[in-house]
Motif scaffolding. Sequence first.
Motif, PDB file in Angstrom:
ATOM      1  N   LEU A 116       0.785  -1.198   0.000  1.00  0.00           N
ATOM      2  CA  LEU A 116       0.000   0.000   0.000  1.00  0.00           C
ATOM      3  C   LEU A 116       0.817   1.247   0.000  1.00  0.00           C
ATOM      4  O   LEU A 116       1.838   1.323   0.616  1.00  0.00           O
ATOM      5  CB  LEU A 116      -0.825  -0.020   1.244  1.00  0.00           C
ATOM      6  N   ILE A 117       0.249   2.224  -0.618  1.00  0.00           N
ATOM      7  CA  ILE A 117       0.894   3.498  -0.626  1.00  0.00           C
ATOM      8  C   ILE A 117       0.565   4.162   0.675  1.00  0.00           C
ATOM      9  O   ILE A 117      -0.481   3.920   1.212  1.00  0.00           O
ATOM     10  CB  ILE A 117       0.280   4.261  -1.763  1.00  0.00           C
ATOM     11  N   VAL A 171      -0.760   6.966   3.126  1.00  0.00           N
ATOM     12  CA  VAL A 171      -1.911   7.817   2.905  1.00  0.00           C
ATOM     13  C   VAL A 171      -1.532   9.208   2.449  1.00  0.00           C
ATOM     14  O   VAL A 171      -2.146   9.779   1.568  1.00  0.00           O
ATOM     15  CB  VAL A 171      -2.708   7.945   4.210  1.00  0.00           C
ATOM     16  N   SER A 197      -1.085  10.172  -1.259  1.00  0.00           N
ATOM     17  CA  SER A 197      -2.275  10.356  -2.044  1.00  0.00           C
ATOM     18  C   SER A 197      -2.943  11.664  -1.688  1.00  0.00           C
ATOM     19  O   SER A 197      -3.569  12.292  -2.511  1.00  0.00           O
ATOM     20  CB  SER A 197      -3.223   9.206  -1.806  1.00  0.00           C
ATOM     21  N   GLN A 198      -2.793  12.072  -0.416  1.00  0.00           N
ATOM     22  CA  GLN A 198      -3.390  13.338  -0.041  1.00  0.00           C
ATOM     23  C   GLN A 198      -2.784  14.461  -0.862  1.00  0.00           C
ATOM     24  O   GLN A 198      -3.472  15.402  -1.228  1.00  0.00           O
ATOM     25  CB  GLN A 198      -3.166  13.602   1.447  1.00  0.00           C
ATOM     26  N   ALA A 204      -4.613  14.788  -3.993  1.00  0.00           N
ATOM     27  CA  ALA A 204      -6.058  14.661  -3.886  1.00  0.00           C
ATOM     28  C   ALA A 204      -6.825  15.883  -4.378  1.00  0.00           C
ATOM     29  O   ALA A 204      -8.036  15.831  -4.501  1.00  0.00           O
ATOM     30  CB  ALA A 204      -6.457  14.361  -2.456  1.00  0.00           C
ATOM     31  N   PRO A 222      -7.947   9.986  -6.774  1.00  0.00           N
ATOM     32  CA  PRO A 222      -7.125   8.916  -7.321  1.00  0.00           C
ATOM     33  C   PRO A 222      -7.746   7.572  -6.966  1.00  0.00           C
ATOM     34  O   PRO A 222      -8.612   7.511  -6.108  1.00  0.00           O
ATOM     35  CB  PRO A 222      -5.802   9.086  -6.594  1.00  0.00           C
ATOM     36  N   PRO A 231      -8.185   4.178  -5.005  1.00  0.00           N
ATOM     37  CA  PRO A 231      -7.807   3.911  -3.630  1.00  0.00           C
ATOM     38  C   PRO A 231      -6.361   3.431  -3.586  1.00  0.00           C
ATOM     39  O   PRO A 231      -5.959   2.592  -4.397  1.00  0.00           O
ATOM     40  CB  PRO A 231      -8.743   2.792  -3.197  1.00  0.00           C
ATOM     41  N   ALA A 232      -5.620   3.988  -2.664  1.00  0.00           N
ATOM     42  CA  ALA A 232      -4.182   3.727  -2.618  1.00  0.00           C
ATOM     43  C   ALA A 232      -3.897   2.232  -2.586  1.00  0.00           C
ATOM     44  O   ALA A 232      -2.966   1.741  -3.212  1.00  0.00           O
ATOM     45  CB  ALA A 232      -3.602   4.386  -1.381  1.00  0.00           C
ATOM     46  N   TRP A 233      -4.732   1.524  -1.873  1.00  0.00           N
ATOM     47  CA  TRP A 233      -4.514   0.103  -1.665  1.00  0.00           C
ATOM     48  C   TRP A 233      -4.545  -0.672  -2.969  1.00  0.00           C
ATOM     49  O   TRP A 233      -3.892  -1.698  -3.114  1.00  0.00           O
ATOM     50  CB  TRP A 233      -5.560  -0.364  -0.669  1.00  0.00           C
ATOM     51  N   GLN A 234      -5.319  -0.158  -3.923  1.00  0.00           N
ATOM     52  CA  GLN A 234      -5.445  -0.894  -5.180  1.00  0.00           C
ATOM     53  C   GLN A 234      -4.364  -0.543  -6.184  1.00  0.00           C
ATOM     54  O   GLN A 234      -4.296  -1.152  -7.245  1.00  0.00           O
ATOM     55  CB  GLN A 234      -6.801  -0.607  -5.821  1.00  0.00           C
ATOM     56  N   GLN A 264       5.800   7.294   5.590  1.00  0.00           N
ATOM     57  CA  GLN A 264       6.216   6.176   6.425  1.00  0.00           C
ATOM     58  C   GLN A 264       6.475   4.897   5.630  1.00  0.00           C
ATOM     59  O   GLN A 264       7.442   4.186   5.876  1.00  0.00           O
ATOM     60  CB  GLN A 264       5.112   5.881   7.433  1.00  0.00           C
TER      61      GLN A 264
END
Lengths: 201, 401
Positions: free
Chosen positions: B11-12, B14, B17-18, B21, B26, B28-31, B168
């Motif tokens: 995962l990226i 958070v 992506s913010q 945003a 975008p 979902p980061a997880w995908q 992180q």
Amino acid sequence: MRSSRAEKIKCRVLAAAALLFLTSHAAAQTASTPAAPPQVALCTACHGPNGNSQIPLTPSLAGQPKVFIENQLVLIREGLRDIPQMKGMLDTLKDPELVALANHFSAQTPAKPTGSINQEVFERGKALSAKMLCGSCHLPDYSGRQQMPRLAGQNEAFLAYSMKQFRDHAGLGRDTVMSASLFGLKDNDLADLAHFLANYK
Amino acid sequence: MKNRIALCGALIAVGLSQAIAQTAPPPPAWQQGRGTDQAASPLAPVAGKLTATPVSELPIDKLKLPAGFKAEVWSHGTPGVRAMARSESGKVYVGSRGLGRVYEISDNGKERTSRIVVDKLNQPAVAFHKGSLYVMAIDKVLRFDGIEQNPNVAPVDLTAKFNLPPEQHHNWKYIRFGPDGKLYVPFGAPCNICELPTQEYAQLRRYDADGSNMEVIGRGIRNTQGFDWHPVTQEIWFTDHGRDWLGDDTPADELNRMSKTGLNFGFPYCHANGIADPDVKKDKACEGVTLPVTTMGAHAAVMGLHFYTGNMFPAEYKNAMFIARKGSWNRTKKSGYDVVMVKANADGTNAQMTPFVTGFLDEKTDDFFGRPVYLMQMPDGALLLSDEQTGAIYRISYAKQ
């Protein structure tokens, strides 16, 4: 919904009562049945009978994966996950005792959800969960595995609250993969997800 | 692990992506990087363990090594142990991720005892240099001067000097002082696969010990968690994790050699032995990219790298590399979960990889019993090997039969 303050007070009272009960009855346990760890009565004062919580902001523990409970208990004991209601409670417990508690609660049967369902909200939550691939980690029936908790039948208020925590300020020790999984979701999305998951059968 | 146990996620983080945003939301980061063909995949990072593993549950009897080698439990009961550093007087310091602890392990010759030097840090790593213990977390740098004599010394906070970027994910640390006395620090890509949010990531840097004179020495490095200097050439060699969600067997993790500073190692456009990324595209994706000395297996999670310079092991091991592979999660059948020996010419040609410690993984059942992560050579030539999953450290020694 009860305020969390009132909840804390209620929990403390219950916990105190449980502690009394424990100390007076500890000796009465027999060795014939596989003994539950001695702290269980204290836990169930807040987490409910067999770990099925009846307090909105207190999570059920019944049927949670063992690894999940173990790791959360360590995080709570070490103060990485800050839970005021449980403060100090685990200080004297060593890892094997935490493991025994995890074994106990993971072996309890989760209660079936009985709340009333708002079909529209439920469907929205369902669609969103599918889109966000929540089930790929938490399993398609949301029963959880390993470090990934059971979500099915969990208290709705707790689900919404904990997702907000992950999204907005996951503390030290919490898993960044979970925070990232909620990226871009608004409060009302989280509420939809919580309603769906709490009522998932 | 923060990241509890750190699970290396696909995962990226958070925040990245913010940053973007403001425009269209975008995906979902997880995908990110996960194709529709993978949508139903149940693969997820493997659970770490925060409780201490009792000695009786350590996999020591399962471990297999070449003839003459032996593994024994050196210390245990320190959950999440990762990279180790040894002080002049023989104390061993060890970083961790989940509980954010730094342990100090003392050896009286017969048995080992441990204490926690500091905890609740964000995934700290350790190095020992000129009498001081250096601890670097994602967001903090601490120096404990004279800690061997003064166990309770208050740390000097060097954080401000190091100018650490905020993301992180993949920014958990591995740190080492090089032969030049500089502190080498990786800054991973804050995602599985992405255009970098800023240029502060996917690079290896070095600093003076006090945090001054920062220099970026390599770019395009997705997530290196281990490096060492060649005993003869003094060049830095490093491991690097390949991206997830492109299938079981691609792209492979890498073993790289930095023949000079300023090289580009490919991320995010070019992976492994020259595989152009299908998601983050660029014309001539691999042009100007330094390709690896050898590939190390897809998703194997290559960690610590150690050039063996001791005299205990047979001569054929002199200057060979030992590399720990923590083991896969983004693969249908688990792989890695071992230590391999790699021999190569000093210029990086003719690299050969052979198994060294196996038995952490049961290939038939796909169960694993430990996750080997870092190696450290002791003065007698034995190797210590840390196992992040069980919180144990094993000692690997050799005796002629």
